[in-house]
Write a protein that holds these residues in place. Structure first.
Motif, PDB file in Angstrom:
ATOM      1  N   GLN A  77      -3.981  -0.287   0.026  1.00  0.00           N
ATOM      2  CA  GLN A  77      -4.559   0.734   1.077  1.00  0.00           C
ATOM      3  C   GLN A  77      -3.343   1.599   0.697  1.00  0.00           C
ATOM      4  N   GLU A  78      -2.231   1.216   0.488  1.00  0.00           N
ATOM      5  CA  GLU A  78      -1.000   2.159  -0.006  1.00  0.00           C
ATOM      6  C   GLU A  78      -1.302   2.101  -0.924  1.00  0.00           C
ATOM      7  N   VAL A  81       4.814   2.903  -2.983  1.00  0.00           N
ATOM      8  CA  VAL A  81       5.682   3.086  -2.011  1.00  0.00           C
ATOM      9  C   VAL A  81       6.108   2.043  -2.567  1.00  0.00           C
ATOM     10  N   LYS A  89       5.164  -2.778  -1.889  1.00  0.00           N
ATOM     11  CA  LYS A  89       5.032  -2.718  -1.212  1.00  0.00           C
ATOM     12  C   LYS A  89       4.443  -4.147  -0.089  1.00  0.00           C
ATOM     13  N   PHE A  92       1.278  -5.231   2.881  1.00  0.00           N
ATOM     14  CA  PHE A  92       0.176  -4.543   1.941  1.00  0.00           C
ATOM     15  C   PHE A  92      -1.118  -4.675   2.713  1.00  0.00           C
TER      16      PHE A  92
END
Length: 294
Positions: A77-78, A81, A89, A92
């Motif tokens: 989804q991210e 980052v 990230k 996550f």
């Protein structure tokens, strides 16, 4: 991803950190210490069934166990980052495939480089000190570093089944690495790749990433599901934390607890009693038959 090299930005792709774009490859990190970089597609994937082919190259001047840290492929989804998990990230949402080239856990029996899979709903943390063993779903060893031939990895997701295959032996054929059923991944997430170096380093190159749609029939009830709202999850018979390390990359059952020992002993005792009763009945009937004969 190399399309549009030389321009300020690549069509449909964003990159950050130490990432360098050339006409032949995208270098996520150079063979230098304490670098991290990533590349992410701008368009979310709304395919229910897909297969991603990644042409990559991990190479450097470091000798055995003097190189690191590795490369990660993402469907999350991210995006864009930065973080501590191979340059991206932690905590996550989605799927990660790790190509880990350095064993941080000195007690491990696994052979590196090691490929592993992780599905996260945001609640799990990747433990670098244990090479992600507690959150790993499955994995395999793959000799993918410093090869003089092309190296490829394929990730297939279809009808809740996640399959990871490698082609790193210059045989032009896929070799199974990971095969897990019961995986739930939503649509609308983004594909990306990241890499990181620490005290040790490597060149981590992405040469191409190709996504294919799989034509698969789904049951009628799937038509009523909002696939963008599904939470990333895996239907396991037991939690990965209940498993212990296995150099083959597969899980085996953990040590027997006192409760398990008690159940085993109870089952054994019941089995002995049943056998004794059956034996006594059979013996008595034989005795009665012998008396009638005489």
């Amino acid at each position: 991803p190399v399309a549009g090299a030389g321009s300020a930005a690549m069509p449909l792709w964003d990159f950050q950190g130490s990432t360098m774009v050339t006409s032949q490859y995208v270098r996520l990190t150079p063979d230098e210490r304490s670098r991290e970089g990533s590349i992410w597609n701008r368009v979310p994937c709304f395919l229910k069934d897909w297969e991603l082919h990644v042409h990559f190259k991990i190479h450097g001047a470091g000798k055995k166990n003097l190189h690191g840290d590795g490369l990660a492929l993402w469907y999350t989804q991210e995006r864009l980052v930065p973080g501590p998990v191979f340059g991206s990230k932690d905590n996550f949402h989605g799927l990660a495939i790790f190509l880990d080239t350095y064993p941080n856990d000195e007690a491990t029996e696994r052979v590196f480089p090691y490929i592993s899979a992780m599905v996260n709903n945001g609640s799990l943390t990747y433990d670098h000190s244990k090479d992600g063993r507690w959150t790993e779903l499955a994995g395999c060893t793959a000799d993918l570093r410093n090869q003089n031939h092309d190296t490829f990895l394929a990730i297939r997701y279809s009808r809740g089944r996640l399959t990871v295959m490698t082609d790193v032996e210059d045989k032009n054929e896929w070799k199974n690495c990971i095969d897990i059923a019961g995986v739930q991944l939503p649509t609308g997430y983004f594909f990306g790749a990241s890499a990181g170096t620490g005290d040790l380093s490597d060149n981590h190159d992405i040469i191409s990433m190709k996504l294919f749609q799989l034509m698969v029939e789904h049951p009628l009830e799937d038509e009523t599901v909002d696939w963008t709202k599904i939470e990333p999850s895996v239907s396991l018979l037991k939690s990965p934390k209940d498993n212990v390390d296995d150099p083959t990359g597969n899980f085996r059952s953990g040590p027997l607890t006192g409760w398990k020992v008690f159940l085993l002993l109870l089952c054994a005792l019941l089995g002995i009693i049943v056998c004794a009763v059956v034996g006594a009945v059979v013996f008595q009937k034989r005795q009665e038959r012998n008396k009638r004969f005489y």
